[in-house]
Design a protein around this motif. Structure first.
Motif, mmCIF file in Angstrom:
data_model
loop_
_atom_site.group_PDB
_atom_site.id
_atom_site.type_symbol
_atom_site.label_atom_id
_atom_site.label_comp_id
_atom_site.label_asym_id
_atom_site.label_seq_id
_atom_site.Cartn_x
_atom_site.Cartn_y
_atom_site.Cartn_z
ATOM 1 N N SER A 184 63.691 37.962 13.102
ATOM 2 C CA SER A 184 63.055 38.065 13.936
ATOM 3 C C SER A 184 63.698 37.911 15.312
ATOM 4 N N ILE A 185 64.124 38.923 16.217
ATOM 5 C CA ILE A 185 65.095 38.616 17.226
ATOM 6 C C ILE A 185 64.682 39.587 18.406
ATOM 7 N N GLN A 186 65.207 39.239 19.471
ATOM 8 C CA GLN A 186 65.051 39.847 21.061
ATOM 9 C C GLN A 186 65.999 41.034 21.197
ATOM 10 N N GLU A 187 65.518 41.871 22.036
ATOM 11 C CA GLU A 187 66.234 42.965 22.442
ATOM 12 C C GLU A 187 67.564 42.528 22.907
ATOM 13 N N GLY A 188 68.617 43.037 22.798
ATOM 14 C CA GLY A 188 70.087 42.479 22.955
ATOM 15 C C GLY A 188 70.841 41.588 22.338
ATOM 16 N N GLU A 189 69.834 40.927 21.314
ATOM 17 C CA GLU A 189 70.576 40.031 20.299
ATOM 18 C C GLU A 189 71.172 40.593 19.276
ATOM 19 N N ASN A 190 72.187 39.902 18.634
ATOM 20 C CA ASN A 190 72.802 40.554 17.208
ATOM 21 C C ASN A 190 71.831 40.051 16.147
ATOM 22 N N ALA A 191 71.802 41.055 15.116
ATOM 23 C CA ALA A 191 71.079 40.591 13.768
ATOM 24 C C ALA A 191 72.316 40.715 12.698
ATOM 25 N N SER A 232 79.695 39.724 -1.983
ATOM 26 C CA SER A 232 78.913 39.576 -1.093
ATOM 27 C C SER A 232 79.330 40.400 0.037
ATOM 28 N N SER A 233 78.261 40.837 0.943
ATOM 29 C CA SER A 233 78.345 41.837 2.027
ATOM 30 C C SER A 233 77.756 41.436 3.320
ATOM 31 N N SER A 234 78.039 41.584 4.355
ATOM 32 C CA SER A 234 77.168 41.565 5.525
ATOM 33 C C SER A 234 76.737 42.563 6.409
ATOM 34 N N LEU A 235 75.627 42.772 7.109
ATOM 35 C CA LEU A 235 75.568 43.948 7.971
ATOM 36 C C LEU A 235 75.179 43.141 9.264
ATOM 37 N N LEU A 236 76.001 43.666 10.341
ATOM 38 C CA LEU A 236 75.836 43.147 11.655
ATOM 39 C C LEU A 236 75.070 44.264 12.591
ATOM 40 N N ILE A 237 74.262 44.009 13.362
ATOM 41 C CA ILE A 237 73.645 44.937 14.349
ATOM 42 C C ILE A 237 73.846 44.235 15.371
ATOM 43 N N THR A 238 74.730 44.789 16.456
ATOM 44 C CA THR A 238 75.093 44.354 17.717
ATOM 45 C C THR A 238 74.066 44.993 18.828
ATOM 46 N N ALA A 239 73.685 44.230 19.750
ATOM 47 C CA ALA A 239 72.878 44.541 20.809
ATOM 48 C C ALA A 239 71.847 45.283 20.433
ATOM 49 N N SER A 240 70.981 44.671 19.686
ATOM 50 C CA SER A 240 69.776 45.280 19.111
ATOM 51 C C SER A 240 68.791 45.881 20.057
#
Lengths: 112, 112
Positions: free
Chosen positions: A12-19, A71-79
């Motif tokens: 759970s994150i806020q808009e603008g944060e990275n996930a 392993s793999s990672s997915l980063l979503i920037t500026a959510s």
């Protein structure tokens, strides 16, 4: 049984944060794919990374792959709120061509 | 719109019955996948066809069968239905095994 395991199960994150979410798998693969699913709807393909690639970008998405650690990672920037969905990794195993197997997914909630 | 069409969208049937789910792949795609998604089991790979031939098999019960026809559409037959078969059934297609897959919107099966 599922090939991939995502971590965390929920985020759970806020808009603008990275996930950032991670995927670990068990066998050697041809490629690894990430998909998004909005509640109860069909999955949408996000990105495919081949076993000989280490990093790939698509818009606000960045995917890494470490075949030595499986392993793999997915980063979503500026959510954005519209990124709220479940995210799944899927592996295409070398020993079973086309048996695209999915992990349990990471549920991401982005609040305005 | 992914280009993959699944019918019907919803299906309610009684235990012991038999149903057929239909999938029309995206134009040009030769590979069709079937998945079952339930809350407790996640997204389970059932079976994959490529150009009319079965290519990979997953956790598909003996009560379930599938085929891909010469026009490349596919059907998943579920028989002797049990309450536990209630789930979302997805069809996906790709140009060939291992490529990015395009998912239909799913058939929601409820067994009562």
């Amino acid at each position: 049984s599922q090939q991939g395991e995502e971590d965390p199960q929920a985020l759970s994150i806020q808009e603008g944060e990275n996930a950032t979410m991670n995927c670990s798998y068990k066998t050697s693969i041809n490629n690894l794919q990430w998909y998004r699913q909005n509640s109860g709807r069909g999955l949408v393909h996000l990105i495919l990374i081949r076993s000989n690639e280490r990093e790939k970008h698509s818009g606000r998405l960045r995917v890494t792959l470490d075949t030595s650690k499986k392993s793999s990672s997915l980063l979503i920037t500026a959510s954005r709120a519209a990124d709220t969905a479940s995210y799944f990794c899927a592996t295409d195993p070398i020993d079973s061509w086309g048996k695209l197997q999915f992990g349990a997914g990471t549920q991401v909630v982005v609040t305005p | 719109d992914s280009g993959v069409t699944q019918t019907p969208k919803h299906l309610i049937t009684a235990t012991g019955q038999r149903v057929t789910l239909r999938c029309s792949p995206r134009s040009g795609d030769l590979s069709v996948y079937w998945y079952q998604q339930s809350l407790d089991q996640g997204l389970q790979f059932l079976i994959q066809y490529y150009n009319g031939e079965e290519r990979a098999k997953g956790n598909i019960l003996e009560r379930f069968s599938a085929q891909q026809f010469p026009d490349l559409h596919s059907e998943l037959n579920l028989s002797s239905l049990e309450l536990g078969d209630s789930a979302l059934y997805f069809c996906a297609s790709s140009l060939e095994p291992g490529r990015r897959a395009f998912f239909g919107q799913g058939t929601r099966l409820t067994v009562v």
